[in-house]
Structures are given as structure tokens and as C-alpha cells.
Design a protein around this motif. Structure first.
Motif, PDB file in Angstrom:
ATOM      1  N   ILE A  75      26.000  -5.366 -29.639  1.00 27.23           N
ATOM      2  CA  ILE A  75      25.025  -4.460 -29.023  1.00 27.23           C
ATOM      3  C   ILE A  75      24.570  -5.005 -27.677  1.00 27.23           C
ATOM      4  CG2 ILE A  75      22.676  -3.542 -29.263  1.00 27.23           C
ATOM      5  CD1 ILE A  75      23.285  -3.432 -32.340  1.00 27.23           C
ATOM      6  N   GLN A  76      24.341  -6.311 -27.592  1.00 26.36           N
ATOM      7  CA  GLN A  76      23.938  -6.927 -26.325  1.00 26.36           C
ATOM      8  C   GLN A  76      25.034  -6.788 -25.270  1.00 26.36           C
ATOM      9  OE1 GLN A  76      22.785 -10.973 -27.111  1.00 26.36           O
ATOM     10  NE2 GLN A  76      20.889 -10.392 -28.153  1.00 26.36           N
ATOM     11  N   SER A  77      26.288  -6.976 -25.675  1.00 19.58           N
ATOM     12  CA  SER A  77      27.401  -6.880 -24.719  1.00 19.58           C
ATOM     13  C   SER A  77      27.599  -5.444 -24.233  1.00 19.58           C
ATOM     14  CB  SER A  77      28.682  -7.424 -25.343  1.00 19.58           C
ATOM     15  OG  SER A  77      28.578  -8.815 -25.590  1.00 19.58           O
ATOM     16  N   TYR A  78      27.496  -4.468 -25.143  1.00 20.98           N
ATOM     17  CA  TYR A  78      27.579  -3.067 -24.706  1.00 20.98           C
ATOM     18  C   TYR A  78      26.436  -2.739 -23.746  1.00 20.98           C
ATOM     19  CZ  TYR A  78      31.130  -1.842 -28.229  1.00 20.98           C
ATOM     20  OH  TYR A  78      32.288  -1.743 -28.976  1.00 20.98           O
ATOM     21  N   THR A  79      25.258  -3.271 -24.043  1.00 21.65           N
ATOM     22  CA  THR A  79      24.102  -3.022 -23.175  1.00 21.65           C
ATOM     23  C   THR A  79      24.336  -3.609 -21.787  1.00 21.65           C
ATOM     24  OG1 THR A  79      22.632  -3.003 -25.097  1.00 21.65           O
ATOM     25  CG2 THR A  79      21.612  -3.367 -22.941  1.00 21.65           C
ATOM     26  N   LYS A  80      24.945  -4.801 -21.735  1.00 17.59           N
ATOM     27  CA  LYS A  80      25.265  -5.422 -20.439  1.00 17.59           C
ATOM     28  C   LYS A  80      26.273  -4.567 -19.679  1.00 17.59           C
ATOM     29  CE  LYS A  80      25.446  -8.738 -17.338  1.00 17.59           C
ATOM     30  NZ  LYS A  80      24.300  -9.068 -16.456  1.00 17.59           N
ATOM     31  N   ALA A  81      27.283  -4.062 -20.362  1.00 20.08           N
ATOM     32  CA  ALA A  81      28.278  -3.207 -19.710  1.00 20.08           C
ATOM     33  C   ALA A  81      27.620  -1.968 -19.119  1.00 20.08           C
ATOM     34  CB  ALA A  81      29.369  -2.810 -20.704  1.00 20.08           C
ATOM     35  N   LEU A  82      26.695  -1.375 -19.862  1.00 19.10           N
ATOM     36  CA  LEU A  82      26.010  -0.170 -19.393  1.00 19.10           C
ATOM     37  C   LEU A  82      25.066  -0.473 -18.236  1.00 19.10           C
ATOM     38  CD1 LEU A  82      25.364   1.458 -22.847  1.00 19.10           C
ATOM     39  CD2 LEU A  82      26.632   2.519 -20.965  1.00 19.10           C
ATOM     40  N   ALA A  83      24.475  -1.663 -18.233  1.00 19.18           N
ATOM     41  CA  ALA A  83      23.611  -2.040 -17.107  1.00 19.18           C
ATOM     42  C   ALA A  83      24.429  -2.166 -15.825  1.00 19.18           C
ATOM     43  CB  ALA A  83      22.903  -3.349 -17.420  1.00 19.18           C
ATOM     44  N   LEU A  84      25.655  -2.667 -15.957  1.00 22.48           N
ATOM     45  CA  LEU A  84      26.526  -2.819 -14.786  1.00 22.48           C
ATOM     46  C   LEU A  84      27.141  -1.500 -14.362  1.00 22.48           C
ATOM     47  CD1 LEU A  84      28.327  -6.099 -15.892  1.00 22.48           C
ATOM     48  CD2 LEU A  84      26.813  -5.872 -13.908  1.00 22.48           C
ATOM     49  N   ARG A 113      28.250   1.640 -28.639  1.00 22.27           N
ATOM     50  CA  ARG A 113      26.990   0.995 -29.025  1.00 22.27           C
ATOM     51  C   ARG A 113      26.313   1.796 -30.130  1.00 22.27           C
ATOM     52  NH1 ARG A 113      22.238  -0.020 -24.686  1.00 22.27           N
ATOM     53  NH2 ARG A 113      21.946   2.228 -25.034  1.00 22.27           N
ATOM     54  N   ALA A 114      26.413   3.122 -30.049  1.00 28.70           N
ATOM     55  CA  ALA A 114      25.856   3.969 -31.099  1.00 28.70           C
ATOM     56  C   ALA A 114      26.498   3.643 -32.442  1.00 28.70           C
ATOM     57  CB  ALA A 114      26.067   5.439 -30.750  1.00 28.70           C
ATOM     58  N   GLY A 115      27.829   3.549 -32.467  1.00 27.53           N
ATOM     59  CA  GLY A 115      28.518   3.237 -33.711  1.00 27.53           C
ATOM     60  C   GLY A 115      28.159   1.863 -34.247  1.00 27.53           C
ATOM     61  N   THR A 116      27.980   0.909 -33.334  1.00 29.59           N
ATOM     62  CA  THR A 116      27.614  -0.443 -33.755  1.00 29.59           C
ATOM     63  C   THR A 116      26.207  -0.462 -34.335  1.00 29.59           C
ATOM     64  OG1 THR A 116      29.021  -1.301 -31.976  1.00 29.59           O
ATOM     65  CG2 THR A 116      27.492  -2.845 -33.006  1.00 29.59           C
ATOM     66  N   ARG A 117      25.283   0.248 -33.686  1.00 26.73           N
ATOM     67  CA  ARG A 117      23.922   0.324 -34.213  1.00 26.73           C
ATOM     68  C   ARG A 117      23.900   0.985 -35.584  1.00 26.73           C
ATOM     69  NH1 ARG A 117      20.589   1.678 -28.557  1.00 26.73           N
ATOM     70  NH2 ARG A 117      19.961  -0.494 -28.221  1.00 26.73           N
ATOM     71  N   GLY A 150      18.288   4.002 -33.434  1.00 26.48           N
ATOM     72  CA  GLY A 150      18.949   3.614 -32.188  1.00 26.48           C
ATOM     73  C   GLY A 150      20.285   4.302 -32.028  1.00 26.48           C
ATOM     74  N   ALA A 151      21.040   4.422 -33.127  1.00 26.33           N
ATOM     75  CA  ALA A 151      22.343   5.090 -33.070  1.00 26.33           C
ATOM     76  C   ALA A 151      22.182   6.543 -32.659  1.00 26.33           C
ATOM     77  CB  ALA A 151      23.035   4.990 -34.427  1.00 26.33           C
ATOM     78  N   ARG A 171      27.584  11.656 -34.692  1.00 31.47           N
ATOM     79  CA  ARG A 171      26.142  11.883 -34.767  1.00 31.47           C
ATOM     80  C   ARG A 171      25.798  12.617 -36.054  1.00 31.47           C
ATOM     81  NH1 ARG A 171      22.571  15.183 -30.350  1.00 31.47           N
ATOM     82  NH2 ARG A 171      23.617  16.957 -31.366  1.00 31.47           N
ATOM     83  N   GLY A 172      26.667  13.547 -36.444  1.00 35.34           N
ATOM     84  CA  GLY A 172      26.444  14.243 -37.701  1.00 35.34           C
ATOM     85  C   GLY A 172      26.410  13.278 -38.879  1.00 35.34           C
ATOM     86  N   ALA A 173      27.313  12.296 -38.869  1.00 42.05           N
ATOM     87  CA  ALA A 173      27.334  11.315 -39.953  1.00 42.05           C
ATOM     88  C   ALA A 173      26.049  10.492 -39.964  1.00 42.05           C
ATOM     89  CB  ALA A 173      28.548  10.405 -39.809  1.00 42.05           C
ATOM     90  N   ALA A 174      25.560  10.125 -38.761  1.00 41.20           N
ATOM     91  CA  ALA A 174      24.300   9.376 -38.688  1.00 41.20           C
ATOM     92  C   ALA A 174      23.139  10.231 -39.184  1.00 41.20           C
ATOM     93  CB  ALA A 174      24.057   8.905 -37.255  1.00 41.20           C
ATOM     94  N   ARG A 175      23.141  11.502 -38.820  1.00 43.33           N
ATOM     95  CA  ARG A 175      22.080  12.399 -39.302  1.00 43.33           C
ATOM     96  C   ARG A 175      22.159  12.562 -40.820  1.00 43.33           C
ATOM     97  NH1 ARG A 175      21.886  17.173 -34.575  1.00 43.33           N
ATOM     98  NH2 ARG A 175      20.256  16.140 -33.343  1.00 43.33           N
ATOM     99  N   PHE A 176      23.369  12.646 -41.338  1.00 47.62           N
ATOM    100  CA  PHE A 176      23.558  12.765 -42.790  1.00 47.62           C
ATOM    101  C   PHE A 176      22.962  11.539 -43.484  1.00 47.62           C
ATOM    102  CE2 PHE A 176      25.726  12.488 -46.816  1.00 47.62           C
ATOM    103  CZ  PHE A 176      25.970  13.800 -47.194  1.00 47.62           C
TER     104      PHE A 176
END
Length: 354
Positions: free
Chosen positions: A193-202, A213-217, A225-226, A247-252
Motif C-alpha cells: 500500500i505504501q509503494s502504490y501510494t508513492k507511485a501515485l504521488a509521483l 491499491r484498492a485490491g490490496t486494501r 479504503g478499498a 468494487r461490487g465484490a467489496a460492497r458485497f
């Protein structure tokens, strides 16, 4: 995952001819062969930078005719051939360049790229290894070797390579992203999650990082968070059926069955052949106690994939609630036949065959 990075060696500076004040000076009508080769080389580089690859190739050909030991001309002709997708001739030119300059890390890297394009991953990995030995600060060589190692399932070694790539170039967003993916495969979810966040910051528009990152969360149990990441992704990109399904799976999982059914439905609208989404919506309808719709969606999934065991299981549940006992028994037994042993349990508990 792969992101091409080709390095062209810059044009040479030609020595200026000495100015002559005397009007009766005799000048040579042509440059010496070595200087002609450099002039053609410079012209080839300029044409390459203009993406006039065929014209650049002709200039490098002429330069090498005049000067057969011109390592940089071999290198740049190889790079030009790579752009033209002439991969095997490119490998031959990289071979010639390395014969003249065996310590050229960028030539090993270029040859690795060409070999990878030729579906020779073992040889490509060997070249990337030689590239990092020759030029440890060249981040793309670490990155591409890491990508090959990731693809063959050696996630620990891949992560080590992506680590080196980010050390060599801390702003290498793709290396941070792929390091996160290796960490995810190693079940190192907080680090991923930290590495994906760094990629998104760059690189904020690197949307795969947001989706991953959503799938990892979600795997880490952070459904809130997901869902936030999936929603942000879908705000920016609304044509990805997989994102709606995820997202549907996370909502489920969060108990939002109505929201889940809406997301699975959106996925089927975008891709009517997406059997997984049809079956998932059937599962959501079962939770919503809409058994007719669950039966219809599971049937659609089965029509698309006749060996879809989970769809038979879900349709069996729907048919049981619709008082279609025979149909339910047949579906549960089919699910068991396809590998879901629990289907036999449902059949036995419902008295099928008695």
C-alpha cells in the motif's frame, strides 16, 4: 507492466576546420573517411530524434561502411532497428557494438530489450544482469530484469530489483508500482500500500496503481479504503468492467448487496460476455431475496461458461427458494461434478434423490 526505455547516444561534435586567410589555399573536396562517418552519424542521430527511422538507418549504414569499427554507430543502428521492429538485426548490431566495447551497459540493456521482443526471456534477463553489472545506476535495467522475474513468479527477486531501480531513480513511478505488486504477491500488504501510494504521488494519473491499491486494501481487510480507491478510479475511468466487478465484490463483503448488484450490472452492461459478473450479481440477488433474478443471472453465467461450478451452485440456491427442487438438485450435483464438493452436501441436506 513493461515500459520501453530506449537510450540513443548523442551526436558527436565534429572538429572545426582551421580558418584560412590566404585566398590561394587549396582545400580538400571531401572530408577524410573517419570525419565523413562522424558527419553521417550525427545526421542519423538527428533523423532518429525526428522519428525518421528509415532515413536514420541509411545514414548509420553509410557511416559503418566508411568506419567499420564505429561502436556507437552499431549501437544507434541497433536502436533504430528496434524502433522499426527489426529485432533480430538489432541483436546483431548490439553484438557488434559489444564486441567493440564490452563494458557498454546500455548496449546490453538494448540487446535485452530486443531479445525480450523476440520472446527470449532467459537471454534478455542475462543481458539485463550484465547491464546492471556494467552500469549499476541505470534504473531501467533493474526495472526490466525485475519485470521478467515477476512474470516467472520469482517475486522476492523481482522486489529486490525494483528496490534497486527506485534507489537508482527515486522518481521512477513504474518501479514503485511494480515493487508494490511484488510486495502484494508476497502478502506484504502494508508495504505494498505504501509503494502504490508513492507511485501515485509521483504520477497521479497512474490509474493501475489506484486500482491495485484498492485490491490490496481489500485483501488487508480495509474495505472502507478499498471502496474509496475503487470509487476514485471509476470517477476517472468509467469503461472498465473489472473495476466495477471489484468494487461490487467489496460492497458485497461490506454487506451493501444493492450497491454490489448495481456494480455487477454495470459490468455486464460494459461486457455482456463477462460470466463472472453475471454470477456475482446472482449472488447479490440471492442476498436481496430476489430469487427469479438470481436464477436468470446464474443461467446467463452458465450459458457463457458451461463449466462454471459456482454459477450452478448459486442457481441451485435460487431454484430451491423458487420451489424447483429437481432443478436445484441437478444444479448442486453439477457443481459437485465440476469440483465444488459442497454441492453434494446441499443436495444431501435437501433430500435430493430420496
Amino acid at each position: 507492466m513493461m515500459h520501453k526505455s530506449i537510450l540513443l547516444i548523442a551526436a558527436l561534435s565534429l572538429p572545426a576546420l582551421a580558418a584560412q586567410a590566404q585566398v590561394d589555399t587549396v582545400r580538400a573536396s571531401t572530408l577524410p573517411p573517419a570525419q565523413q562517418a562522424e558527419k553521417l552519424y550525427n545526421s542519423g542521430v538527428a533523423k532518429f530524434n525526428q522519428k525518421s527511422y528509415r532515413a536514420a538507418l541509411l545514414d548509420f549504414d553509410k557511416a559503418l561502411t566508411l568506419r567499420p569499427d564505429f561502436a556507437r554507430a552499431y549501437y544507434n543502428r541497433a536502436t533504430t532497428r528496434y524502433e522499426l521492429k527489426d529485432y533480430q538485426p538489432a541483436v546483431h548490431d548490439y553484438d557488434a557494438a559489444l564486441k567493440l566495447d564490452p563494458k557498454d551497459g546500455t548496449a546490453y540493456f538494448g540487446r535485452g530489450q530486443a531479445r525480450e521482443a523476440l520472446q527470449q526471456p532467459t537471454e534478455a534477463e542475462q543481458d539485463y544482469s550484465k547491464a546492471v553489472e556494467a552500469t549499476p545506476a541505470y534504473a531501467p535495467a533493474w526495472y526490466y530484469r525485475g519485470a521478467l522475474r515477476f512474470e516467472k513468479g520469482d517475486y522476492k527477486a523481482a522486489k529486490a530489483d525494483f528496490d534497486q531501480a527506485t534507489k537508482a531513480d527515486p522518481n521512477y513511478a513504474y518501479a514503485w508500482h511494480d515493487r508494490a505488486s511484488a510486495e502484494r504477491q508476497l502478502q506484504e500488504y502494508p508495504a505494498a500500500i505504501q509503494s502504490y501510494t508513492k507511485a501515485l504521488a509521483l504520477q497521479p494519473e497512474l490509474l493501475p496503481a489506484l486500482l491495485n491499491r484498492a485490491g490490496t486494501r481489500r485483501r488487508a481487510g480495509d474495505l472502507k479504503g478499498a471502496l474509496a480507491d475503487y470509487t476514485e478510479y471509476l470517477r476517472k475511468k468509467q469503461d472498465n468492467p473489472t473495476a466495477y466487478t471489484n468494487r461490487g465484490a467489496a460492497r458485497f463483503e461490506a454487506g451493501d448487496y444493492k450497491g454490489a448488484a448495481e456494480d455487477f450490472g454495470r459490468a455486464t452492461e460494459l461486457d455482456a460476455s463477462y460470466a463472472f459478473a453475471w454470477n456475482n450479481r446472482a449472488a447479490a440477488y440471492l442476498k436481496l431475496e430476489d430469487y427469479k433474478k438470481a436464477d436468470a443471472d446464474a443461467s446467463k453465467a452458465i450459458a457463457l461458461n458451461p463449466t462454471y461450478a459456482e454459477a450452478y451452485l448459486n442457481r441451485g440456491h435460487a431454484r430451491e427458494m423458487l420451489r424447483n427442487a429437481d432443478g436445484a438438485c441437478q444444479d448442486w450435483r453439477k457443481a459437485a461434478e465440476l469440483g465444488l464438493e459442497i454441492g453434494n452436501n446441499y443436495a444431501a441436506n435437501s433430500g435430493c434423490g430420496e
